[in-house]
Scaffold this motif. Structure first.
Motif, PDB file in Angstrom:
ATOM      1  N   MET A   1      53.056 -79.678 -10.771  1.00  0.00           N
ATOM      2  CA  MET A   1      51.817 -78.966 -10.421  1.00  0.00           C
ATOM      3  C   MET A   1      51.113 -79.662  -9.260  1.00  0.00           C
ATOM      4  O   MET A   1      49.929 -79.413  -9.008  1.00  0.00           O
TER       5      MET A   1
ATOM      6  N   LYS B   1      41.565 -75.538 -18.286  1.00  0.00           N
ATOM      7  CA  LYS B   1      42.195 -74.862 -19.416  1.00  0.00           C
ATOM      8  C   LYS B   1      43.601 -74.396 -19.027  1.00  0.00           C
ATOM      9  O   LYS B   1      44.568 -74.628 -19.759  1.00  0.00           O
ATOM     10  N   GLY B   2      43.701 -73.780 -17.860  1.00  0.00           N
ATOM     11  CA  GLY B   2      45.006 -73.297 -17.392  1.00  0.00           C
ATOM     12  C   GLY B   2      45.997 -74.433 -17.227  1.00  0.00           C
ATOM     13  O   GLY B   2      47.160 -74.325 -17.625  1.00  0.00           O
ATOM     14  N   THR B   3      45.536 -75.535 -16.650  1.00  0.00           N
ATOM     15  CA  THR B   3      46.418 -76.676 -16.409  1.00  0.00           C
ATOM     16  C   THR B   3      46.921 -77.254 -17.729  1.00  0.00           C
ATOM     17  O   THR B   3      48.118 -77.523 -17.881  1.00  0.00           O
TER      18      THR B   3
ATOM     19  N   PHE C   1      46.938 -75.777 -20.736  1.00  0.00           N
ATOM     20  CA  PHE C   1      47.761 -74.815 -21.475  1.00  0.00           C
ATOM     21  C   PHE C   1      49.181 -74.821 -20.914  1.00  0.00           C
ATOM     22  O   PHE C   1      50.155 -74.753 -21.653  1.00  0.00           O
ATOM     23  N   GLU C   2      49.268 -74.909 -19.604  1.00  0.00           N
ATOM     24  CA  GLU C   2      50.588 -74.943 -18.964  1.00  0.00           C
ATOM     25  C   GLU C   2      51.326 -76.206 -19.388  1.00  0.00           C
ATOM     26  O   GLU C   2      52.527 -76.186 -19.680  1.00  0.00           O
TER      27      GLU C   2
ATOM     28  N   VAL D   1      36.495 -68.828 -22.162  1.00  0.00           N
ATOM     29  CA  VAL D   1      36.739 -69.354 -20.811  1.00  0.00           C
ATOM     30  C   VAL D   1      38.099 -68.839 -20.348  1.00  0.00           C
ATOM     31  O   VAL D   1      39.078 -68.927 -21.086  1.00  0.00           O
ATOM     32  N   PRO D   2      38.164 -68.254 -19.152  1.00  0.00           N
ATOM     33  CA  PRO D   2      39.458 -67.735 -18.693  1.00  0.00           C
ATOM     34  C   PRO D   2      40.476 -68.863 -18.482  1.00  0.00           C
ATOM     35  O   PRO D   2      40.114 -70.036 -18.420  1.00  0.00           O
ATOM     36  N   VAL D   3      41.744 -68.485 -18.399  1.00  0.00           N
ATOM     37  CA  VAL D   3      42.815 -69.446 -18.150  1.00  0.00           C
ATOM     38  C   VAL D   3      43.302 -69.219 -16.730  1.00  0.00           C
ATOM     39  O   VAL D   3      43.873 -68.172 -16.430  1.00  0.00           O
ATOM     40  N   THR D   4      43.001 -70.165 -15.841  1.00  0.00           N
ATOM     41  CA  THR D   4      43.424 -69.984 -14.453  1.00  0.00           C
ATOM     42  C   THR D   4      44.216 -71.194 -13.980  1.00  0.00           C
ATOM     43  O   THR D   4      44.136 -72.264 -14.578  1.00  0.00           O
TER      44      THR D   4
ATOM     45  N   PHE E   1      38.075 -82.036 -12.669  1.00  0.00           N
ATOM     46  CA  PHE E   1      38.292 -82.251 -14.103  1.00  0.00           C
ATOM     47  C   PHE E   1      39.113 -83.502 -14.324  1.00  0.00           C
ATOM     48  O   PHE E   1      39.775 -84.008 -13.417  1.00  0.00           O
TER      49      PHE E   1
ATOM     50  N   LEU F   1      36.281 -75.285 -15.208  1.00  0.00           N
ATOM     51  CA  LEU F   1      36.745 -75.508 -16.575  1.00  0.00           C
ATOM     52  C   LEU F   1      37.934 -74.591 -16.880  1.00  0.00           C
ATOM     53  O   LEU F   1      38.850 -74.957 -17.620  1.00  0.00           O
ATOM     54  N   ALA F   2      37.919 -73.397 -16.281  1.00  0.00           N
ATOM     55  CA  ALA F   2      39.023 -72.453 -16.477  1.00  0.00           C
ATOM     56  C   ALA F   2      40.314 -73.015 -15.882  1.00  0.00           C
ATOM     57  O   ALA F   2      41.398 -72.843 -16.433  1.00  0.00           O
ATOM     58  N   ASP F   3      40.190 -73.716 -14.749  1.00  0.00           N
ATOM     59  CA  ASP F   3      41.375 -74.356 -14.152  1.00  0.00           C
ATOM     60  C   ASP F   3      41.900 -75.449 -15.068  1.00  0.00           C
ATOM     61  O   ASP F   3      43.108 -75.630 -15.219  1.00  0.00           O
TER      62      ASP F   3
END
Ligand SMILES: [Zn+2]
Lengths: 344, 805
Positions: free
Chosen positions: A124, A231-233, A235-236, B479-482, A311, A227-229
């Motif tokens: 990433m 979360k995405g990071t 989760f990935e 919170v969205p997942v991006t 983050f 924060l969404a980034d």
């Protein structure tokens, strides 16, 4: 003469049929095709015959010679095949006997899992940095919003090199988070870094507690990181390490150097979320702490929190290795018993 | 923090099932570790009243108790010493599920004949109900317990066991948690209504409060209640304290504890008449000053501790524990109630000095808001008047030197989105913050609101804090997942020192595992003894850095070498199974640099010992030896494209003349050798051990050169073998150095080494294959003959070597 030739052919082929060994085949060849063989003599004597007969006998004799020669080649091939097969049979091995031992070396499970974790983040775009194990109070606590007498110091049982006095006291870092500050002091955004290393705790050891651990710290800073980034990071990350199906929980938690703060847990593999002893009957197993870098921390790294955001996350490698391999006693990692290490 | 659902319901309307409520709280940062449901198995158990007690006809110790259950009366046998007439008790009828008081196992209550009397039911102890371990007598319920009510409805509850993070001391209170629930479930919060009668006399005429250092005590409030009667608290109050796990003491102390649990503000009650000079002074303790605390222990204080003193002496350790001299006792008639705010650092310091913690101190050390003390003080005064009687003096003492002007924080929907990625309309933000009790106003700019923190929160200081509040109440699951979309930072060039270093370590690990070495990781901390064991004289080469507060003697010093860890591991595994063992570790050592951070140097250390191969039918029971270790070093260096020479080493951990320095370009990069027998003995090693140690940075400095291609030789080579007889003292390296000094020598291989019968005493023989090659032309035998002739001459002149005939 022709009759004699016919007889000769019959006799030679029938003898060839009887031949069973390569050595016999040679004497057959000498006898029937050699310089002193009847056929050669007949061929030599052709010149003495009248023309008409010479043609007939000559054609016949040459035809026999070709037949015998091709018979010889065939037979030879046949006998060689048999010979090879016999000798292969004779040289056969008991393939069930054990092979010659080659010394086997393996990597310790912790660096193996550590590398897997780092690989996920490297893909990433994160870069790996390392820092000192012995730290200043400033980097380990003060700069991370944990001044002396702050209640959050309770979260970190610390091994001190100097007595706990001020920010110039030396200690064994209790987490890899001091690297956040060290990195910000050197790098300008965009930053995407992971910082693995050893951390230490003033703690009596038992099946779930160790005095030395490996952690991986992560930090990403730039404009518009959310924060969404995070979360995405994360989760990935969980998807890569634990699989698509594993449920992930992203909840609010507190660490003094992030705001908002996050804890990430994955569904307990033993009970699939219904609750068991392994997960403390919660159905979830905490794997990491994270959050948005606190504005005061950014300021200490001379990064303007009104322009930039970022983050950070930190995870324990042992915990992930224990989940991965079903290990129930953390002390096994640094006891270095070969009976344990050879399983990885 | 334990919180009772029943208690929580006093302040908020809870409709969610306990499990769902627990999930919501956990997601929002108030983690529910455990949920205990009491009374879920209480069937056929009701509140009864003992209306008659008669002696058992056949047993002295047993009684026949007649219990009124409302619609009916029943007489049962009871052996409890504490049963008495008129008590309200939990009564179980036949069919009830209970815990056996003796075995602790579940039982189903059946009719029983006890000494000739049939008993169909029983009066229960706390243990039999599964409430506690108490089985000395029956459980006595408060007199107001409603007759005939199923016990499940009366006493049944859900206890949430919460893990409160250090930033949320407000959640160390029932109202705090109720507020969270109200906000999360969009329900109103009901706070107790406060108000009580006061006397004409002003409190100021009864007590004077002085704060010596306002930075240690920003506020001190007190109320005075005269003419109280100290008794035990009513049942409901006792029950609530028990639900938290606190023991009831008397109505005054219980009220202070109750209000602390309710509001999160610790309170303290003094016996007013025991305060000398009717004065309260908040000051640091004097050096050596003593106080006997409520737990009966006499404590010697230092100025690191803050005390509450009267005119004469310390009467309480501020925020930690009261003193026994001014303790509220049965004869107490006047109470001075304290509700103050103390500096969190001085509380922590005090706790650390005294090695003492209390329910009060764990709240103060998190940093309470100085605006908090007033309401809880009023609440406690009101409750005291209700439960202990008496009259309150007019007004409240409120010394507030640390008052700060409330500071507003500006927040916009854009800022929430910039940090969280969550789009929330400003109106919604407004609503959420309001529900948490924050004061919100529209700011000058229409896109912003001005938020003022509420008096119970001390952790909200910047916009990021408010963003967290908004997002956690709306839900982190919203919170969205991006994916990160910001540009990638510049990648590390492959040739940078950092990249090369990690690459080198990776390669070393791969090479060594390929050579059959198992990787291990040992502790960075070790014992002094282990470090000393490395020297046959038990001396330390480098004094290691010591830990000021080591956990064990085994982990007291930072390692200055990897060897002790490696050798200890080797010995451990030798004891388990005698086998061929090869181990290595790559890790940091710590070299002290005065008061600076130590130098952290990365080292490679490997050890090998035992047979060359595992036991097998292929034979080869030969033991590993020095040349196996050296072979590993050569192989390793070779794979890294390096070539080393080996000089005699005098490292004291290794056997003399059986150890070599590994030298590259005249720099020592490491050592290889046979562990000194004394050292092996000290580590309790059972076999000869060979050790390899290399300095990663030195190795790195040799490998960072970029490799350059060498053309494949175009012309054929000529190979010659020679056998030399030479003095025993001459090393092979000397011979090879001479040979290599000649031009066109491409490769030198020692293929035999002999000492013995056919060679004269004091001599040895080397058989050496030399490959000659020219980059420019095909060599002729004549050319090689000439070179070789000169070579042999020089070997003879310089080293006394002769050709073996
Ligand atoms: Zn589970």
């Amino acid at each position: 003469m022709l009759k004699q030739l016919k007889e000769l052919r019959r006799e030679a082929l029938s003898e060839l049929n009887q031949v069973n060994e390569l050595r016999e085949l040679n004497s057959w060849r000498v006898h029937h095709l050699g310089k002193k063989s009847k056929l050669t003599q007949i061929l030599r004597s052709l010149a003495t015959l009248p023309l008409e007969e010479r043609k007939k006998v000559g054609a016949q004799a040459n035809e026999i010679k070709r037949a015998l020669e091709s018979g010889l080649v065939e037979k030879k091939k046949f006998l060689e095949e048999i010979h090879l097969a016999t000798s292969l049979e004779r040289e056969g091995l008991d393939v069930t006997l054990p092979g010659r031992p080659v010394p086997i070396g393996r990597l310790h499970p912790i660096p193996q899992v550590l590398e897997e974790i780092c690989d996920v983040f490297k893909n990433m775009g994160f870069q790996v940095f390392e820092g000192p194990d012995v730290e200043w109070d400033y980097y380990n606590f003060e700069a991370l919003n944990i001044p002396q007498w702050h209640p959050a110091r309770d979260m970190f049982a610390t091994l001190w090199v100097d007595p706990e006095m001020d920010k110039e006291s030396r200690l064994l870092r209790t987490h890899t988070s001091p690297m956040q500050i060290r990195l910000m002091e050197k790098k300008r955004p965009p930053i995407r870094a992971i910082m693995p290393g050893r951390v230490y705790r003033y703690e009596a050891t038992d099946v779930t507690h160790e005095s030395m651990l490996y952690q991986v710290e992560g930090l990403a800073i730039d404009k518009d990181i959310t924060l969404a980034d995070l979360k995405g990071t994360l989760f990935e990350f969980s998807r890569c390490l634990f699989g698509e199906e594993r449920k992930v929980r992203f909840r609010c938690d507190y660490f003094p150097f992030v705001e908002p703060g996050v804890e990430v847990a994955i569904e307990c593999s033993a009970c699939h979320g219904t609750g068991c002893r392994l997960c403390g009957y919660s159905g979830w197993i905490e794997i990491l702490g994270a959050g948005m870098t606190h504005p005061d921390v950014l300021k200490r790294g001379d990064i303007d929190p009104e322009i930039y955001s970022g983050f950070a996350f930190g995870m324990g490698v042992e915990r992930i290795a224990m989940l991965r391999y079903g290990i129930d006693d953390i002390r096994l990692f640094y006891r270095n018993d070969l009976r344990f290490l050879k399983q990885f | 923090m334990k919180a009772s659902l029943k208690w929580l319901k006093d302040y908020s309307d809870i409709k969610l099932a306990p499990k769902e409520l627990a999930r919501k709280l956990t997601m929002a940062g108030v983690e529910v570790k455990d949920l205990q449901i009491t009374g879920s198995t209480w069937n056929n158990i009701v509140v009864g009243k003992v209306i008659a007690l008669n002696p058992h006809p056949n047993a002295d110790r047993l009684k026949l108790a007649t219990v009124n259950l409302g619609p009916q009366q029943i007489t049962v046998v009871c052996g409890a010493p504490n049963i008495s007439h008129g008590q309200k008790v939990p009564f179980a009828s036949v069919g009830a599920q209970l815990i056996d008081g003796h075995t602790g196992k579940p039982i189903l209550l059946k009719p029983a004949e006890i000494r000739g009397v049939l008993s169909e039911g029983m009066v229960c102890s706390e243990k039999e109900l599964g409430i506690s371990d108490s089985h000395e007598g029956i459980m006595v319920l408060p007199p107001e317990a409603p007759l005939g009510m199923p016990l499940r409805d009366y006493l049944g509850d859900v206890i949430f066991d919460l893990d409160i993070t250090p930033n949320r001391p407000d959640c160390l209170s029932i109202i705090g948690i109720a507020r969270e629930i109200a906000s999360l479930t969009e329900q109103p919060l009901h706070l107790p209504e406060l108000g009580y009668e006061e006397t004409e006399a002003l409190i100021d005429s009864f007590v004077k409060v002085d704060i010596i250092d306002p930075s240690l005590c920003s506020r001190y409030c007190a109320s005075l209640i005269m003419g109280v009667r100290v008794t035990s608290s009513p049942g409901w109050l006792q029950q609530r304290l028990s639900s938290y796990g606190m023991r009831p003491i008397n109505n005054v102390v219980d009220v202070t504890n109750y209000v602390m649990l309710e509001y999160g503000q610790p309170l303290h009650a003094f016996d007013y008449h025991k305060l000398e000079g009717k004065q309260i002074i908040v000051r640091r303790a004097k050096n050596g000053e003593t106080i006997t605390t409520l737990d009966g222990i006499e404590r010697v204080l230092s100025p690191d501790t803050l005390v509450i003193a009267d005119k004469e002496k310390a009467v309480a350790i501020a925020g930690i524990m009261g003193g026994s001299d001014t303790e509220v006792a049965d004869k107490t008639t006047s109470i001075l109630l304290e509700s103050a705010n103390f500096n969190q650092a001085i509380i922590r310091q005090g706790c650390r000095c005294l090695n003492l913690q209390s329910e009060a101190s764990i709240r103060f050390d998190k940093g309470l808001n100085p605006d908090l003390p007033l309401l809880p003080l009023k609440r406690a005064t009101q409750l005291l008047l209700e439960l202990a009687g008496g009259k309150a003096a007019r007004g409240i003492v409120d010394v507030y030197p640390g008052k700060l002007e409330p500071k507003g924080i500006l927040l916009s929907a854009e800022e929430v989105e910039r940090l969280s990625g969550l789009k929330v309309p400003l109106a919604k933000i407004f609503k959420v913050l309001k529900s948490l009790g924050f004061e919100c106003q529209h700011a000058d700019s229409a896109s912003q609101i001005l938020v003022v923190t509420s008096y119970w929160r001390s952790d909200i200081r910047c916009t990021a804090d408010l963003v967290e509040e908004v997002v956690r109440i709306i839900g982190y699951d919203k919170v969205p997942v991006t994916r990160l979309s910001s540009p990638l930072p510049k990648q590390e060039p492959r040739l940078s020192l950092r990249a090369q270093r990690s690459n080198l370590k990776q390669r070393l690990r791969n090479i060594l595992t390929g050579c059959g070495f198992q990787e291990i990781l040992t502790y960075s901390l070790t014992s002094l003894e282990r470090l000393q064991k490395l020297s046959p004289k038990f001396e330390l080469k480098i004094p290691p850095l010591r830990i000021a507060n080591p956990m064990t003697k085994e982990q007291e010093y930072l390692r200055t070498t990897l060897c002790p860890g490696l050798l200890t591991t080797l010995a451990h595994n030798q004891r388990i199974e005698e086998k061929s063992i090869r181990l290595f570790e790559i890790g940091k050592i710590f070299l002290p640099q005065g008061n600076e951070l130590p130098q952290e140097k990365e080292m490679l250390c490997a050890a090998l010992s035992g047979p060359k191969a595992e036991l097998s039918w292929h034979g080869n029971k030969e033991k590993l030896n020095f040349f196996d270790a050296k072979g590993v070093v050569e192989n390793l260096l070779n794979q890294l494209g390096l070539e080393a020479t080996f000089g005699v080493s005098d490292d004291e951990s290794l056997s003399p003349r059986r150890a070599a320095n590994i030298i590259i370009d005249s720099d020592k990069v490491g050592i290889v050798g046979n562990l000194h027998p004394r050292v092996a003995q000290a580590f309790e090693l059972s076999d000869a051990v060979y050790l390899i140690e290399m300095d990663i940075d030195r190795l790195l400095s040799k490998t960072i050169k970029v490799k350059q291609y060498q053309p494949i030789p175009r012309f054929p080579s000529i190979t010659r073998d020679i056998a030399l007889v030479i003095d025993k003292q001459v090393s092979y390296q000397q011979v090879e150095d001479v040979i290599r000094s000649f031009p066109l020598v491409k490769k030198v291989t020692l293929f035999d080494f002999y000492r013995g019968e056919q060679i004269p005493e004091g001599k040895k023989s080397f058989a050496i294959r030399i490959v000659y090659q020219s980059p420019e032309h095909t060599l002729t035998d004549e050319e090689v003959d000439i070179i070789q002739k000169q070579m042999l001459d020089r070997l003879h002149q310089e080293l006394g070597a002769t050709l073996r005939s």
